[in-house]
Scaffold this motif. Structure first.
Motif, PDB file in Angstrom:
ATOM      1  N   SER A 124      57.527  98.594 -25.826  1.00 29.71           N
ATOM      2  CA  SER A 124      58.514  99.085 -26.645  1.00 29.71           C
ATOM      3  C   SER A 124      57.716  99.952 -27.590  1.00 29.71           C
ATOM      4  O   SER A 124      58.215 101.013 -27.942  1.00 29.71           O
ATOM      5  N   HIS A 144      64.235 101.317 -27.907  1.00 25.88           N
ATOM      6  CA  HIS A 144      64.145  99.771 -27.665  1.00 25.88           C
ATOM      7  C   HIS A 144      63.380  99.285 -29.015  1.00 25.88           C
ATOM      8  O   HIS A 144      62.634  98.243 -28.665  1.00 25.88           O
ATOM      9  N   LEU A 158      59.460  96.075 -21.832  1.00 25.65           N
ATOM     10  CA  LEU A 158      61.483  96.337 -21.754  1.00 25.65           C
ATOM     11  C   LEU A 158      62.114  95.771 -20.981  1.00 25.65           C
ATOM     12  O   LEU A 158      63.086  95.790 -21.091  1.00 25.65           O
TER      13      LEU A 158
END
Length: 275
Positions: A124, A144, A158
Motif C-alpha cells: 500500500s 489503498h 494489497l
C-alpha cells in the motif's frame, strides 16, 4: 501541492515539464512509486517514476523531443526512460494491469486505468500517485490507504495472493520493513508465513532468487534484514543449511563498516554471500 513543493527544485522543474507535455497530448500523467512514499516520509529520493494513462511511449517521445533529451523505449511493456542533457532521467510507464497465469512467473500485462495500475503494486505504501496535470496538479490518489500505513509504520500487501503471485515480494517486504524501521502489518505477516510454508519461494528461478539476495546485500544496513529473514524462515525455505549462526552478525557488521573502502563497491554483495 504541498507534497510536490517539498521535492528538490530540479525535480519540481522536471515534473512541471512533464505535466505540460501531458496536457498538450491530452494524457493523464502521475508521479508514482518510491518518490511519492519517501516524500511523505520527508526522505530525499532522486528516482522519478511517472505513470501515463494512455500511450506512455508517445508521451516519453514528446517529452524527450521538447527538452533535448534522448529516449530508450521497451514497447512490449509500454515503458521508456528519458535522459535529459543534464543527465537527470525519468522512468515512464503506461498504466497497466497484470495477470499472473502461473505463480512466480512474469505476468501478462495490458494497458489499463490508473486504479488498475495502483492495484497491481506490491504494498500500500507504494500504491499512491500524485497528479501532474493542471488543474489537478498535486492531487493525491491513495485508494489503498498508503498514507495511513505510513503513519502507522506498517508494510501491508494489497491482497492475499500477493506473495504467491510474486515471491520476490517476500524479500522486498523485509527490505522496506527494516530500511524504514516499520513492521509487517498483522495480516501481511500471517500471509507471509503461509507463503513460506507453501514453498512459493521454490518457484523462483535461480537468477531471480540471486537478484533478490543481491538487493538485500546492497542495502545500507544489511544485518537487520538478514536476521529478520531468518526469523521468518526465508533462508531455511531456500535451503535447510542456510540461516543465522553464531559469529555471523559480527562478520556482516564488519563488512558494513568497510564496504565503502572497496575498490569495487558494486561487488560487496559477494562478500555477504561468502560470510
Amino acid at each position: 501541492m504541498e507534497t510536490l513543493n517539498a521535492l528538490p527544485g530540479w525535480v519540481k522543474d522536471r515534473l512541471h515539464d512533464a505535466g505540460k507535455v501531458a496536457d498538450q497530448l491530452d494524457l493523464a500523467v502521475y508521479l508514482v512509486g518510491g518518490i511519492v512514499r519517501d516524500a511523505f516520509l520527508d526522505h530525499v529520493r532522486m528516482d522519478i517514476d511517472l505513470m501515463v494513462v494512455g500511450d506512455g511511449i508517445r508521451f516519453a517521445k514528446r517529452l524527450a523531443h521538447e527538452h533535448q533529451g534522448c529516449m530508450i523505449s521497451h514497447s512490449r511493456f509500454g515503458t521508456a526512460t528519458v535522459v535529459f542533457p543534464d543527465r537527470t532521467r525519468m522512468d515512464i510507464a503506461t498504466a497497466r494491469s497484470e495477470h499472473y497465469e502461473i505463480p512466480a512467473t512474469l505476468p501478462r500485462v495490458s494497458p489499463d486505468t490508473l486504479e488498475a495500475d495502483l492495484a497491481r503494486r506490491d504494498f500500500s505504501i507504494n500504491a499512491m500517485a500524485i497528479c501532474l496535470n493542471t488543474p489537478q496538479r498535486g492531487m493525491i490518489i491513495d485508494p489503498h490507504n498508503g498514507r495511513r500505513d505510513l503513519e502507522n509504520r506498517t508494510v501491508r500487501i494489497l491482497h492475499d495472493r500477493s506473495f504467491a503471485d510474486d515471491p520476490t515480494r517476500l524479500f522486498r517486504a523485509v527490505r522496506f520493513e527494516q530500511r524504514l524501521q516499520f513492521r509487517l502489518e498483522c495480516r501481511t505477516e500471517q500471509v507471509y508465513r503461509e507463503a513460506i510454508n507453501a514453498h512459493w519461494i521454490d518457484h523462483l528461478s535461480a537468477r531471480r532468487l540471486l537478484e533478490q539476495v543481491r538487493q538485500v546485500c546492497e542495502e545500507i544496513d544489511v544485518w537487520p534484514i538478514f536476521k529478520r529473514l531468518d526469523e521468518l524462515r526465508v533462508w531455511q525455505a531456500i535451503s535447510p543449511t542456510l540461516g543465522v549462526f553464531a559469529g555471523l552478525e559480527s562478520m556482516v557488521q564488519s563488512i558494513d563498516r568497510h564496504k565503502n573502502m572497496m575498490d569495487t563497491p558494486q561487488d560487496v554483495w559477494r562478500l555477504y554471500l561468502l560470510a
